[in-house]
Design a protein around this motif. Structure first.
Motif, PDB file in Angstrom:
ATOM      1  N   ASP A   1      57.927 -31.464  31.366  1.00 55.57           N
ATOM      2  CA  ASP A   1      56.925 -30.399  31.471  1.00 55.57           C
ATOM      3  C   ASP A   1      56.702 -29.935  32.911  1.00 55.57           C
ATOM      4  O   ASP A   1      56.253 -28.813  33.142  1.00 55.57           O
ATOM      5  CB  ASP A   1      55.599 -30.874  30.878  1.00 55.57           C
TER       6      ASP A   1
ATOM      7  N   ASN B   1      64.356 -23.044  21.859  1.00 53.64           N
ATOM      8  CA  ASN B   1      63.488 -24.110  22.342  1.00 53.64           C
ATOM      9  C   ASN B   1      62.072 -23.985  21.776  1.00 53.64           C
ATOM     10  O   ASN B   1      61.449 -24.980  21.385  1.00 53.64           O
ATOM     11  CB  ASN B   1      63.438 -24.090  23.870  1.00 53.64           C
ATOM     12  N   LYS B   2      61.565 -22.770  21.706  1.00 50.03           N
ATOM     13  CA  LYS B   2      60.217 -22.544  21.181  1.00 50.03           C
ATOM     14  C   LYS B   2      60.126 -22.987  19.725  1.00 50.03           C
ATOM     15  O   LYS B   2      59.166 -23.666  19.317  1.00 50.03           O
ATOM     16  CB  LYS B   2      59.835 -21.071  21.310  1.00 50.03           C
TER      17      LYS B   2
ATOM     18  N   THR C   1      62.167 -25.050  18.219  1.00 54.39           N
ATOM     19  CA  THR C   1      62.408 -26.486  18.151  1.00 54.39           C
ATOM     20  C   THR C   1      61.113 -27.245  18.359  1.00 54.39           C
ATOM     21  O   THR C   1      60.852 -28.251  17.697  1.00 54.39           O
ATOM     22  CB  THR C   1      63.425 -26.915  19.227  1.00 54.39           C
ATOM     23  N   ASN C   2      60.279 -26.775  19.261  1.00 50.81           N
ATOM     24  CA  ASN C   2      59.060 -27.490  19.638  1.00 50.81           C
ATOM     25  C   ASN C   2      57.845 -27.125  18.801  1.00 50.81           C
ATOM     26  O   ASN C   2      56.985 -27.979  18.539  1.00 50.81           O
ATOM     27  CB  ASN C   2      58.740 -27.239  21.117  1.00 50.81           C
ATOM     28  N   ASP C   3      57.741 -25.865  18.372  1.00 48.57           N
ATOM     29  CA  ASP C   3      56.493 -25.385  17.810  1.00 48.57           C
ATOM     30  C   ASP C   3      56.412 -25.420  16.284  1.00 48.57           C
ATOM     31  O   ASP C   3      55.327 -25.534  15.727  1.00 48.57           O
ATOM     32  CB  ASP C   3      56.226 -23.945  18.279  1.00 48.57           C
TER      33      ASP C   3
ATOM     34  N   LYS D   1      60.793 -25.960  10.268  1.00 50.48           N
ATOM     35  CA  LYS D   1      61.874 -26.043  11.253  1.00 50.48           C
ATOM     36  C   LYS D   1      63.239 -26.116  10.569  1.00 50.48           C
ATOM     37  O   LYS D   1      64.179 -25.410  10.949  1.00 50.48           O
ATOM     38  CB  LYS D   1      61.656 -27.285  12.123  1.00 50.48           C
TER      39      LYS D   1
ATOM     40  N   GLU E   1      61.803 -35.331  16.704  1.00 53.38           N
ATOM     41  CA  GLU E   1      61.190 -35.101  18.015  1.00 53.38           C
ATOM     42  C   GLU E   1      61.106 -36.369  18.859  1.00 53.38           C
ATOM     43  O   GLU E   1      60.929 -36.305  20.076  1.00 53.38           O
ATOM     44  CB  GLU E   1      59.797 -34.504  17.851  1.00 53.38           C
TER      45      GLU E   1
ATOM     46  N   ASN F   1      66.157 -37.748  21.583  1.00 51.11           N
ATOM     47  CA  ASN F   1      66.502 -36.660  22.498  1.00 51.11           C
ATOM     48  C   ASN F   1      67.950 -36.733  22.957  1.00 51.11           C
ATOM     49  O   ASN F   1      68.475 -37.810  23.220  1.00 51.11           O
ATOM     50  CB  ASN F   1      65.592 -36.684  23.733  1.00 51.11           C
TER      51      ASN F   1
ATOM     52  N   ASN G   1      66.604 -31.464  21.560  1.00 52.87           N
ATOM     53  CA  ASN G   1      66.615 -31.825  20.149  1.00 52.87           C
ATOM     54  C   ASN G   1      67.661 -31.085  19.321  1.00 52.87           C
ATOM     55  O   ASN G   1      67.777 -31.321  18.122  1.00 52.87           O
ATOM     56  CB  ASN G   1      65.234 -31.548  19.521  1.00 52.87           C
TER      57      ASN G   1
END
Length: 285
Positions: free
Chosen positions: A24, A85-86, A88-90, A96, A201, A204, A234
């Motif tokens: 981050d 990426n968005k 994958t994370n959100d 997903k 998640e 990695n 991920n």
């Protein structure tokens, strides 16, 4: 980077790609093979570059056509990386899987990912030997490329022929490796599908300074066979899930990526790299 700037650091692994593996705070952990697997914290701008790698020289002048072309392409690639990426994370887990299944079946996505793999492979200076081999048969590669590919070129066939006959000259060789081979070697419009591996998640992927890892011959790679390419922490693409079905684990994939690295291996997690280091030292015994 804007086109008005005159960059000195020419990255052979795109910075926006490297950022997909940062923490981050914008930095990541880097294992350096050349220094007894030392692990240190760096930022993407600090690694995977060579000064003036793509610069052409003529009559004591510098020309940045290759680097400027890459800058335009990289803007589009960065948008795709961030979009993936968005999601994958959100997205929630159930959403997903559905989103990535839909994405995988999009023809435009397949073609774009194939081009990114090709460009990532060829922009790496470690591919110079195979680039020389391909340069010697450049005209044949161009003639056999699909009409869709030929339409992209601003060069005519006579110029391609000139480059093929004079590929040993440094400027010509750079134009061939960094601009032409990404379009005429890989089967960008073939029917073989690129498949997605999506990790939990809590697991990695790592990446490295030579992120297109493959274990067949070059012709198999050009047909998108027997390869893996991590997109972010991920998300990874490969040609066929059956290829790694016997042991398609995070540890196995990360080891393949680490073994393919020339100098740098990077991850948002120091713990990930400590495990990679242990495996690399085991293979040295």
């Amino acid at each position: 980077m804007t086109l008005k700037q005159k960059p000195i650091k020419h990255h052979f692994v795109q910075v926006s790609y490297q950022k997909q593996f940062t923490a981050d705070n914008g930095s990541f952990w880097v294992l350096t093979k050349e220094f007894q697997y030392k692990i240190s914290q760096k930022t993407p701008s600090q690694i995977c570059y060579i000064p003036h790698l793509h610069t052409l020289y003529k009559y004591s002048k510098e020309f940045l056509q290759i680097e400027n072309t890459y800058a335009l392409i990289e803007q589009q690639m960065a948008t795709l990386f961030e979009h993936i990426n968005k999601n994958t994370n959100d997205l929630e887990a159930k959403d997903k899987v559905s989103w990535f299944s839909t994405l995988q079946n999009l023809k435009d996505f397949q073609t774009l990912i194939k081009f990114i793999i090709s460009l990532t492979f060829w922009r790496n200076p470690s591919q110079q030997n195979i680039a020389k081999e391909c340069s010697s048969k450049l005209l044949n590669l161009y003639d056999n490329s699909p009409p869709k590919i030929k339409e992209i070129f601003s060069f005519n066939r006579e110029f391609i022929q000139y480059l093929a006959f004079n590929y040993q000259e440094e400027n010509n060789f750079k134009i061939i490796q960094y601009l032409i081979l990404p379009l005429v070697t890989f089967d960008l419009h073939g029917n073989d599908a690129i498949n997605i591996v999506l990790l939990d998640e809590n697991e990695n992927f790592i990446s490295c300074d030579n992120p297109v890892a493959f274990w067949g011959n070059y012709n198999e790679l050009f047909e998108f066979k027997k390869f893996i390419f991590p997109i972010n922490k991920n998300f990874l693409v490969l040609n066929n899930k059956e290829t790694l079905s016997c042991d398609c684990t995070q540890q196995t994939i990360n080891l393949l990526i680490a073994l393919n690295a020339k100098k740098y291996i990077f991850s948002h997690s120091k713990e990930n790299l400590e495990k990679v280091k242990e495996n690399l030292l085991f293979f040295q015994k």
